[in-house]
Design a protein around this motif. Structure first.
Motif, PDB file in Angstrom:
ATOM      1  N   TRP A 152      -3.519  -2.480 -12.136  1.00 25.92           N
ATOM      2  CA  TRP A 152      -3.631  -3.805 -11.526  1.00 25.92           C
ATOM      3  C   TRP A 152      -3.877  -4.893 -12.569  1.00 25.92           C
ATOM      4  N   PRO A 233      -0.895   1.115  -5.418  1.00 29.62           N
ATOM      5  CA  PRO A 233       0.074   0.115  -4.951  1.00 29.62           C
ATOM      6  C   PRO A 233       0.922   0.625  -3.792  1.00 29.62           C
ATOM      7  N   GLU A 237       4.418  -3.516  -4.020  1.00 32.10           N
ATOM      8  CA  GLU A 237       3.712  -3.627  -5.290  1.00 32.10           C
ATOM      9  C   GLU A 237       4.248  -2.628  -6.307  1.00 32.10           C
TER      10      GLU A 237
END
Length: 256
Positions: A152, A233, A237
């Protein structure tokens, strides 16, 4: 054990006069390859769209820092007592060790436990050793709790990423900070490179923690405001992160 964790323990042994006296294993542990495949299969639903990416990275073609090292190859475990236990579900989150294991830890008068495996630990094991249970979180708990490590931060374009070695409490990724570090990642074009730097930069932190915990003047840091809890994710994502990965690899080729 993963190779990076082996290196962390070996640094603590060499630098901080650490002795490994006890090894606690889950009773259903299988040989390395079987265990990894089973872990990947059982977590596929949990990790969702990220599961194929994770499987390729950790099982099919693991980088050097994630290679598994059989315990019988580690000379510093030759004199350690080995204990197999069957973890029990905790009341709300995670699992706890059975009473017999706690009794053994208490009888051995262990100063410290280092957690690898067992998932989220709860219960008496967190307070039975003199200095508790240490666990790495490859992220800054003030900003990035949860998982996967480094992903992330890479996705969000951070210039730095944190590493936390915490003394576990009942709060997920919210333990007392014993050692923390911030590393630069703005020169890295893929999340795999970010992860690698985080793990490689963390191997000296366990030795530092052992030194600090034997200092009567040292006090671990309690974080007043924890960051959000990230998870693997989802489909959108995952696609976005992998596209950024491709751009990073292409860019690296042009700069060679």
């Amino acid at each position: 054990m993963r190779r990076w964790a082996v290196e962390a323990v070996e640094r603590a042994i060499d630098r901080s006069n650490v002795r490994v006296e006890q090894v606690i294993l889950a009773a259903d542990e299988k040989p390395d390859s079987t265990r990894l495949v089973r872990r990947y299969a059982s977590s596929a639903l949990d990790t969702g769209a990220w599961a194929p990416v994770l499987g390729l990275h950790q099982v099919v073609n693991p980088p050097a820092h994630l290679e598994t090292v059989p315990l019988d190859e580690l000379d510093w475990l030759n004199d350690a007592e080995s204990l197999q236990v069957q973890p029990e579900p905790a009341d709300e989150l995670g699992q706890r060790l059975p009473g017999a294991a706690i009794d053994r830890i208490e009888a051995a008068d262990l100063d410290l436990l280092f957690r690898r495996g067992f998932g989220i630990l709860q219960g008496d094991v967190l307070t039975t050793p003199t200095h508790g249970v240490l666990s790495y979180h490859h992220g800054d708990v003030r900003e990035y709790r949860g998982r996967p490590p480094g992903v992330w931060e890479f996705a969000n374009g951070e210039r730095t990423a944190g590493i936390t070695l915490q003394r576990l409490t009942s709060t997920l990724d919210g333990g007392e900070i014993v050692v923390e570090k911030s590393v630069s990642i703005d020169d890295l074009g893929t999340w795999q490179a970010v992860e690698r730097r985080l793990f490689e930069c963390s191997t000296d932190m366990l030795a530092t923690a052992c030194d600090r915990l034997t200092d009567p003047a040292f006090a671990a840091t309690t974080v007043d405001e924890l960051g959000p809890l990230y998870t693997c994710p989802g489909p959108i994502e995952t696609a976005r992160i992998e596209l950024k990965n491709v751009r990073g690899r292409v860019g690296a080729q042009f700069h060679r």
